[in-house]
Motif scaffolding. Structure first.
Motif, PDB file in Angstrom:
ATOM      1  N   ASP A  37       0.819  -1.216   0.000  1.00  0.00           N
ATOM      2  CA  ASP A  37       0.000   0.000   0.000  1.00  0.00           C
ATOM      3  C   ASP A  37       0.850   1.262   0.000  1.00  0.00           C
ATOM      4  N   ASP A  38       1.896   1.288   0.826  1.00  0.00           N
ATOM      5  CA  ASP A  38       2.766   2.463   0.901  1.00  0.00           C
ATOM      6  C   ASP A  38       3.462   2.728  -0.428  1.00  0.00           C
ATOM      7  N   TYR A  39       4.020   1.683  -1.038  1.00  0.00           N
ATOM      8  CA  TYR A  39       4.729   1.846  -2.311  1.00  0.00           C
ATOM      9  C   TYR A  39       3.759   2.279  -3.407  1.00  0.00           C
ATOM     10  N   TRP A  40       2.623   1.617  -3.483  1.00  0.00           N
ATOM     11  CA  TRP A  40       1.651   1.926  -4.526  1.00  0.00           C
ATOM     12  C   TRP A  40       1.161   3.367  -4.400  1.00  0.00           C
ATOM     13  N   ARG A  41       0.863   3.797  -3.192  1.00  0.00           N
ATOM     14  CA  ARG A  41       0.339   5.146  -2.956  1.00  0.00           C
ATOM     15  C   ARG A  41       1.417   6.221  -3.136  1.00  0.00           C
ATOM     16  N   ASP A  42       2.613   5.993  -2.563  1.00  0.00           N
ATOM     17  CA  ASP A  42       3.628   7.053  -2.471  1.00  0.00           C
ATOM     18  C   ASP A  42       4.646   7.072  -3.606  1.00  0.00           C
ATOM     19  N   VAL A  43       4.838   5.970  -4.304  1.00  0.00           N
ATOM     20  CA  VAL A  43       5.847   5.905  -5.365  1.00  0.00           C
ATOM     21  C   VAL A  43       5.201   5.653  -6.724  1.00  0.00           C
ATOM     22  N   HIS A  44       4.553   4.507  -6.865  1.00  0.00           N
ATOM     23  CA  HIS A  44       3.982   4.116  -8.155  1.00  0.00           C
ATOM     24  C   HIS A  44       2.853   5.052  -8.588  1.00  0.00           C
ATOM     25  N   GLY A  45       1.960   5.379  -7.660  1.00  0.00           N
ATOM     26  CA  GLY A  45       0.819   6.225  -7.985  1.00  0.00           C
ATOM     27  C   GLY A  45       1.193   7.583  -8.544  1.00  0.00           C
ATOM     28  N   PRO A  46       2.088   8.325  -7.869  1.00  0.00           N
ATOM     29  CA  PRO A  46       2.468   9.634  -8.419  1.00  0.00           C
ATOM     30  C   PRO A  46       3.119   9.554  -9.806  1.00  0.00           C
ATOM     31  N   VAL A  47       3.867   8.502 -10.066  1.00  0.00           N
ATOM     32  CA  VAL A  47       4.470   8.338 -11.397  1.00  0.00           C
ATOM     33  C   VAL A  47       3.367   8.124 -12.429  1.00  0.00           C
ATOM     34  N   CYS A  48       2.427   7.230 -12.142  1.00  0.00           N
ATOM     35  CA  CYS A  48       1.328   6.954 -13.079  1.00  0.00           C
ATOM     36  C   CYS A  48       0.459   8.185 -13.296  1.00  0.00           C
ATOM     37  N   ALA A  49       0.222   8.943 -12.255  1.00  0.00           N
ATOM     38  CA  ALA A  49      -0.641  10.118 -12.352  1.00  0.00           C
ATOM     39  C   ALA A  49      -0.054  11.190 -13.264  1.00  0.00           C
ATOM     40  N   ARG A  50       1.260  11.166 -13.488  1.00  0.00           N
ATOM     41  CA  ARG A  50       1.906  12.174 -14.330  1.00  0.00           C
ATOM     42  C   ARG A  50       2.104  11.733 -15.777  1.00  0.00           C
ATOM     43  N   LEU A  51       1.593  10.571 -16.144  1.00  0.00           N
ATOM     44  CA  LEU A  51       1.757  10.114 -17.526  1.00  0.00           C
ATOM     45  C   LEU A  51       1.058  11.089 -18.472  1.00  0.00           C
TER      46      LEU A  51
END
Length: 94
Positions: free
Chosen positions: A41-55
């Motif tokens: 949950d932490d990785y998905w929310r704090d690392v992966h999510g912000p990267v995907c949101a900026r595509l």
């Protein structure tokens, strides 16, 4: 005949129409074996999510962090199983 019908042997070109198309899709996610749900949950929310949101070209990116269905919410009815197997439980929806 309608003018929109394609004559035999002709290829339709929908590229100009499709420039404005929008696609929505949902992906079920399972955490990797060997890591905790908290780390996932932490990785998905704090690392992966912000990267995907900026595509580029993306309108929205949503994350649904879900709880597993372990049963016990409602009283049991006969042989009805109200819990999911570990394989059926997913950890998120993107």
């Amino acid at each position: 005949m309608l003018s929109t019908l394609i004559k035999k042997g002709e290829v339709a070109d929908y590229s100009s129409r499709d420039q404005e198309a929008q696609v929505a899709f949902y992906v079920l996610l399972w955490k990797r074996k060997g890591i905790t749900l908290e780390l996932f949950d932490d990785y998905w929310r704090d690392v992966h999510g912000p990267v995907c949101a900026r595509l580029p070209g993306q309108y929205q990116y949503w994350q649904f962090h879900v709880a597993h269905n372990d049963g016990g919410i409602w009283p049991s009815i006969g042989n009805l199983v109200d819990a999911s197997t570990p394989e059926e439980n997913f950890d998120g929806i993107a």
